[in-house]
Design an enzyme around this catalytic site. Structure first.
Site, PDB file in Angstrom:
ATOM      1  N   GLY A 108      -1.745  -2.986   0.676  1.00 38.63           N
ATOM      2  CA  GLY A 108      -0.371  -2.572   0.917  1.00 38.63           C
ATOM      3  C   GLY A 108      -0.144  -1.922   2.260  1.00 38.63           C
ATOM      4  CG  HIS A 110       2.071   2.811   1.498  1.00 39.34           C
ATOM      5  ND1 HIS A 110       3.093   3.707   1.284  1.00 39.34           N
ATOM      6  CD2 HIS A 110       2.683   1.632   1.776  1.00 39.34           C
ATOM      7  CE1 HIS A 110       4.251   3.106   1.410  1.00 39.34           C
ATOM      8  NE2 HIS A 110       4.032   1.835   1.708  1.00 39.34           N
ATOM      9  N   GLY A 176       0.894  -1.329  -2.373  1.00 38.07           N
ATOM     10  CA  GLY A 176       0.182  -2.488  -2.893  1.00 38.07           C
ATOM     11  C   GLY A 176      -0.576  -2.123  -4.156  1.00 38.07           C
ATOM     12  N   GLY A 178      -3.292  -3.243  -5.512  1.00 37.23           N
ATOM     13  CA  GLY A 178      -4.752  -3.209  -5.474  1.00 37.23           C
ATOM     14  C   GLY A 178      -5.310  -1.826  -5.256  1.00 37.23           C
ATOM     15  CG  HIS A 180      -0.553   2.716  -6.496  1.00 39.04           C
ATOM     16  ND1 HIS A 180      -0.203   3.988  -6.121  1.00 39.04           N
ATOM     17  CD2 HIS A 180      -0.074   2.557  -7.764  1.00 39.04           C
ATOM     18  CE1 HIS A 180       0.455   4.578  -7.098  1.00 39.04           C
ATOM     19  NE2 HIS A 180       0.548   3.736  -8.112  1.00 39.04           N
ATOM     20  CB  ILE A 237      -9.035  -5.125  -6.679  1.00 40.39           C
ATOM     21  CG1 ILE A 237      -9.943  -3.895  -6.855  1.00 40.39           C
ATOM     22  CG2 ILE A 237      -8.139  -5.335  -7.891  1.00 40.39           C
ATOM     23  CD1 ILE A 237     -10.850  -3.963  -8.049  1.00 40.39           C
ATOM     24  CE1 TYR A 471      -0.488  10.822  -2.106  1.00 43.62           C
ATOM     25  CE2 TYR A 471      -0.831  13.086  -2.804  1.00 43.62           C
ATOM     26  CZ  TYR A 471      -0.087  11.928  -2.827  1.00 43.62           C
ATOM     27  OH  TYR A 471       1.080  11.879  -3.567  1.00 43.62           O
TER      28      TYR A 471
END
Length: 531
Positions: A108, A110, A176, A178, A180, A237, A471
């Protein structure tokens, strides 16, 4: 090369490299290996981007999120493989392992520290954003979601099938699935239903030998490890099978803001005493942030209280006014809406925004530099401690915190039920973030973030000072990414904070399934024999 020959070639190559010990990266051989793996139906050359491609930079920046880490001109980045088929993932793993090339897996973008798209050694990005299939079965209350699907796409797909089913995932629609889910992603259903990994019942993963495994073939140790223990340390994944949970047709949300002049500190102190003890159908988040003061050019701290309740406003208002009357909640502060519409509320879109906004996958190149950190709080922070935190926050130009309440079902799930350990005993979790637009301000903001983290130290968990895996924070410890045999003592520093007592089992699983430590990066799980 016909399909049958291609499959045989793939199997032989997987077997031939399963025990390979490559120490020196061979870039040309790696690219040649990838380009040779072309099948008529799924040619990998169509998803292979190098610096020579005109779309290379746009492919890179579209799924990066932090400008502080983004570096599309990095000469160590060999290629991006934007996989569209399982064979593309297998080929990337096999060719990278046999040629001593690291891979970074991005679902994703992030990624607070950019571990999925930067490296200090030659590497390839395995970009999973094309893996975005979602199938939801209302009758069984289950769904399959591929790693590159966003939470916005997942929530929309579920809502299209049922207005009374949801997945306990995160707040931001562009996350995303995967990474997350693997990291123990959480959202506003955490107190009622727990976190993402508590609802994973199967998975598909490509291991270090290029084999595709599911829960039955990978075994329970590996399945346990990838649920909250960092999937990127164990494989790639491909997809998750998840249970869906019940939500009512009508939910209620509100946002109420208090400034320091409006006794925000007193209200937030009381929030600490009650937020983890409220009915588990209620999630009440607090966000202290820098805001404009009463005078021009003046700064202050404002605390925004965001809530979501699994029920109507008529039930919610009395609960809040009984437990937190200092907030002064009124019926007109509340909005009743469907589950899907609440997801736009949590992203700060105006009430009534069409939910089609949830299907926007990226915002283009990263627009800001930022740094974030995390903490867990087990005892209320005294008012004098909060005032010290506010004083430090006001040194930033743009900074905020998120205080996310625990309690509810999180107090009833054992710390070793999955690899995600942060369960019982927490009042709330803190996210600290600062952002800036000028690269020249980076050092100053990083220094201020360290100061803020130090100021908070007496009031948060200790021995170890816990941290949330999703995080990512390089400051809490790291290993050089270029080493195959990494220092276990260094790994224990960050591993104990992310995984607590589960870290030893994670290392044992790593030793069993990836003894050569192929899947590694600065904060990965090491095998036990690492040096």
């Amino acid at each position: 090369m016909n399909e049958v020959v291609f499959v045989l070639f793939l199997v032989l190559l997987i077997v031939s490299v399963s025990d390979a010990k490559i120490t020196k990266p061979n870039v040309e051989n790696f690219l040649q290996c990838l380009r040779s793996r072309t099948s008529p139906k799924n040619p990998i050359t169509e998803v292979l981007y190098t610096h020579d491609n005109s779309t290379f930079v746009s492919s890179y920046v579209s799924y990066t999120n932090n400008k502080r880490c983004s570096n599309p001109k990095d000469t160590k980045l060999i290629a991006i493989v934007a996989a569209k088929h399982e064979s593309h993932v297998q080929a990337t793993v096999v060719c990278a392992k046999s040629n001593g090339i690291q891979i970074r897996i991005r679902s994703g973008g992030h990624d607070f520290e950019g571990f999925s798209y930067i490296s200090s050694v030659p590497f390839v990005i395995l970009d999973m954003h094309n893996f975005r299939s979602i199938t939801a079965d209302v009758s069984s209350k289950k769904a399959w979601v591929q790693a590159g699907a966003t939470l916005g796409e997942l929530n929309t797909k579920i809502a299209d099938a049922s207005k009374t089913l949801a997945f306990p995932g995160g707040f931001w629609s562009t996350l995303g699935a995967g990474g997350h889910i693997s990291g123990g992603g959480y959202g506003n259903l955490i107190r009622k239903y727990g976190i993402s990994v508590d609802h994973v019942i199967d998975a598909q993963l490509v291991d270090a030998n290029g084999k595709i495994l599911n829960r039955a073939s990978m075994g329970e140790d590996l399945f346990w490890s990838i649920r909250g223990g960092d999937g990127a340390s164990f494989g790639v994944i491909l997809a998750w099978k998840i249970n869906l949970v019940a939500v009512p047709e009508t939910l209620t949300v509100f946002k109420v803001t208090k400034t320091l002049r409006q006794e925000a500190t007193d209200v937030l102190y009381k929030w600490q005493l009650v937020s983890s003890k409220l009915p588990e159908e209620l999630f009440l988040r607090a966000i202290p942030e820098i805001a404009e003061g009463a005078k021009s050019g003046e700064k202050t701290i404002a605390v925004k209280f965001y809530a979501q309740f699994l029920g109507p406003a008529a039930q919610l208002v009395p609960i809040i006014n009984k437990n937190l009357p200092e907030l002064g909640l009124k019926r007109e502060d509340c909005y009743e809406m469907s589950w899907l519409n609440t997801t736009t509320f949590w992203m700060n879109f105006p009430v009534g925004t069409p939910t089609s906004v949830l299907l926007k996958r990226t915002s283009g190149p990263p627009r800001a530099f930022y740094k974030c950190k995390s903490d867990y709080v087990k005892e209320p922070i005294p008012k004098e401690g909060m005032e010290k935190i506010w004083k430090t926050m006001l040194k930033f130009n743009n900074a905020f915190m998120e205080w996310n309440p625990y309690g509810g079902v999180m107090d009833r799930i054992p710390a070793n039920a999955t690899a995600f350990p942060h369960r019982k005993g927490n009042l709330f979790k803190i996210l600290y973030c600062a952002s800036w637009n000028d690269a020249k301000a980076t050092d100053a903001n990083l220094s201020l973030m360290k100061e803020l983290y130090d100021v908070a130290e007496p009031y948060v968990s200790s021995n170890p000072r816990e941290a949330f895996l999703n995080y990512r924070d390089m400051d809490i410890g790291s290993n050089p990414s270029g080493k195959t045999n990494i220092n276990i003592e260094e790994a224990k520093i960050y591993g104990s904070k992310y995984f607590l007592g589960n870290f030893k089992r994670l290392m044992e699983t790593k030793t069993k399934y990836d003894p050569d430590n192929f899947f590694r990066y600065e904060q990965s799980i090491p095998p036990i024999h690492a040096m």
